[in-house]
Each structure stands twice: as structure tokens, then as C-alpha cells.
Design an enzyme around this catalytic site. Sequence first.
Site, short mmCIF file in Angstrom:
data_model
loop_
_atom_site.label_atom_id
_atom_site.label_comp_id
_atom_site.label_asym_id
_atom_site.label_seq_id
_atom_site.Cartn_x
_atom_site.Cartn_y
_atom_site.Cartn_z
N HIS A 116 0.94 -1.21 -0.01
CA HIS A 116 -0.03 -0.19 -0.01
C HIS A 116 0.94 1.28 0.09
CE1 HIS A 116 -3.92 -2.13 1.88
NE2 HIS A 116 -3.57 -2.40 0.48
N CYS A 143 8.46 19.62 -8.38
CA CYS A 143 8.93 18.31 -8.71
C CYS A 143 10.41 18.52 -9.37
CB CYS A 143 7.96 17.69 -9.44
SG CYS A 143 8.18 15.93 -9.93
N THR A 184 -4.27 -7.81 11.08
CA THR A 184 -5.06 -7.33 9.93
C THR A 184 -6.67 -7.50 10.06
OG1 THR A 184 -5.44 -6.79 7.68
CG2 THR A 184 -4.40 -8.68 8.40
P1 OAD Z 1 -7.40 -2.39 10.58
O1 OAD Z 1 -7.44 -1.09 11.53
O2 OAD Z 1 -8.72 -2.54 9.72
O3 OAD Z 1 -7.36 -3.43 11.46
C1 OAD Z 1 -6.27 -3.74 12.37
C2 OAD Z 1 -6.53 -5.20 13.15
O4 OAD Z 1 -5.26 -5.30 14.21
C3 OAD Z 1 -7.72 -5.40 14.13
O5 OAD Z 1 -8.34 -6.71 13.42
C4 OAD Z 1 -7.18 -5.41 15.30
O6 OAD Z 1 -7.96 -6.39 16.13
C5 OAD Z 1 -5.83 -5.86 15.35
N1 OAD Z 1 -4.85 -5.46 16.25
C6 OAD Z 1 -5.12 -4.09 17.09
N2 OAD Z 1 -4.07 -4.09 18.13
C7 OAD Z 1 -3.49 -5.20 17.89
C8 OAD Z 1 -2.23 -5.70 18.59
N3 OAD Z 1 -1.62 -5.07 19.49
N4 OAD Z 1 -1.83 -7.00 18.29
C9 OAD Z 1 -2.30 -7.75 17.14
N5 OAD Z 1 -3.36 -7.27 16.68
C10 OAD Z 1 -3.89 -6.12 17.02
O7 OAD Z 1 -6.22 -2.28 9.71
P2 OAD Z 1 -5.77 -3.14 8.54
O8 OAD Z 1 -6.30 -4.34 8.37
O9 OAD Z 1 -4.23 -3.01 8.57
O10 OAD Z 1 -5.28 0.89 3.62
O11 OAD Z 1 -6.21 -2.11 7.53
C11 OAD Z 1 -6.09 -2.41 5.97
C12 OAD Z 1 -5.82 -1.45 5.20
O12 OAD Z 1 -7.26 -0.41 5.32
C13 OAD Z 1 -4.74 -0.39 5.42
O13 OAD Z 1 -3.88 -0.93 4.79
C14 OAD Z 1 -5.31 1.03 5.06
C15 OAD Z 1 -6.69 0.84 5.46
O14 OAD Z 1 -7.67 1.65 4.88
C16 OAD Z 1 -5.10 2.10 2.92
O15 OAD Z 1 -5.06 3.37 3.48
C17 OAD Z 1 -4.87 1.91 1.32
#
Ligand code: OAD
Length: 240
Positions: A116, A143, A184
Site C-alpha cells: 500500500h 517536482c 489485519t
Molecule cells: P485495521 O484497522 O482494519 O485492523 C487492524 C487489526 O489489528 C484489527 O483486527 C485489530 O483487532 C488488530 N490489532 C489491534 N491491535 C493489535 C495488537 N496489539 N496486536 C495484534 N493485533 C492487533 O487495519 P488493517 O487491516 O491494516 O489501507 O487495514 C487494512 C488497510 O485499510 C490499510 O492498509 C489501509 C486501510 O484503509 C489504505 O489506506 C490504502
Amino acid sequence: MLVMTSIKAPSIVILTGAGISAESGIQTFRASDGLWHNHRIEEVATPEGFAQNPSLVHEFYNARRKQLHDPAIQPNAAHLALARLERNYPGKVLLVTQNVDNLHERAGSKQLIHMHGELNKIHCQQTGQVYNWDRDLSTTSTCQCCHQAGNLRPHIVWFGEMPLQMEEIYRALMACGLFISIGTSGQVYPAAGFVQIAQQAGARTVELNLDPTSNSAMFDESLNGTASQLVPSYVDQLLS
Ligand code: OAD
């Protein structure tokens, strides 16, 4: 004639998300205090939002870039454990992150894909040229390639855009023996579909996350806990 056969260590693909950086002090997206609760995705994370209000988008990513330079933001035990796995595992390890922070590389990971994009990079919308960038970006930034203001944007994959290095990721998924998803929520495709591709390739699939996710049932094994606890002990098991 005796022939020595060696059992090859299965290759590993690891997918990480915002949860792995949460304990380093970086907000996740979908928690109740997450980034998407105070900011509208359409405004700050789409090409249309950038066309409409580039200053707002620059402000959002400038703040996040600045946070990365705060000395309090450091890789945690989970980032360090994944770097240790890559160094010591006898087979291939590819780390694919959805995170735009630089904590995996600071922890020592080398085989790393930022699907990303990266906060510390920008690119020119006209030429596609990518630059390292560690300061604020604005609509007046000029740029180096086209010498015009307004063409530079954060090197972040926004909604509606194609994530980076997908061919390489799919090749690794189709050849892996173990797929691990860490921190995630599995809400954003194509990353959320990697578990199925790995499964079709015959890989064992493991999820390490604070809470169960909507994808948990798809994994062979799903463990709940903090990344800083689960990941080091899982890596110990893999290396033992
Ligand atoms: P999310 O915020 O959707 O999910 C984060 C996950 O991490 C959740 O399932 C939490 O339960 C878990 N979590 C939180 N704290 C934690 C810890 N200490 N240990 C383990 N797990 C933990 O974030 P992403 O799944 O990364 O994209 O989101 C995916 C994409 O959506 C991102 O890359 C971003 C966003 O929109 C863009 O901006 C293009």
C-alpha cells in the site's frame, strides 16, 4: 550409489496490517479510536479526494509522516521477531505489509513489500518518478523531474488504485507452504483474499490477531492476543 535427500524448509509468506504497529504507538484504522473514525476515507484516501482538496490530503499524510520521526515510535517485539525469522529460517521468507510506516525495515526485515505504499516516499503524478521524502509535502512543492508545483503526491495506494508488486506477491503465495496473517482486520482486498490463494496452493494458514476477524474461520489456526506476545513465540516455534 547413496543419494542424500534434503527436506526443504517450506517457504513462508507473511501479511501484516496496522495491528502489528499498534503497540509502537501508531493508530490502527478501524478501532473505535482509529484513523477512519476521525477522517473520511473518500476525502483523504482516494484519487478523487486528492483532486478535490489536495491540501487536506497533504495535511493528513504530513501528520502521519511526522509521527514516524517521533523518537518514541520504535519497532516492537513483533517487528523484531519477524526480522529474526527472516535472518534465521532456512527457507524463503517474504513479508508483505499493508502498513505505510517504516517499522519493519527499521527492525531489520529485508525481503519486504509495501503493497500500500510508503509514508517516506512521494511520486510525481505526471512521470511516475518515486522520491524519498521525509518532510512535509504541499501543493507548492516542486517536482525535480517535471519542475512543476502540484504534481507531487504521497506514495500511498488509495482506494480504487492497484496495490504495488502484486505479481511478485501472487507468485510467492502460490509457492508458499505457510501463510501467516498478523494484525489485519481482513476488510480490504486484495490483501484479504491472500489466505484463500495460499490455501489453494496447499499452504497451512495461520492468523495472529488481537480479536477474531471476519476471516478467522478461513484459517487452519487462529490465535488471539497482542502481536508483541504472539509473534515472538510463534517465531520461536518456527525456528525450533
Ligand atoms: P485495521 O484497522 O482494519 O485492523 C487492524 C487489526 O489489528 C484489527 O483486527 C485489530 O483487532 C488488530 N490489532 C489491534 N491491535 C493489535 C495488537 N496489539 N496486536 C495484534 N493485533 C492487533 O487495519 P488493517 O487491516 O491494516 O489501507 O487495514 C487494512 C488497510 O485499510 C490499510 O492498509 C489501509 C486501510 O484503509 C489504505 O489506506 C490504502
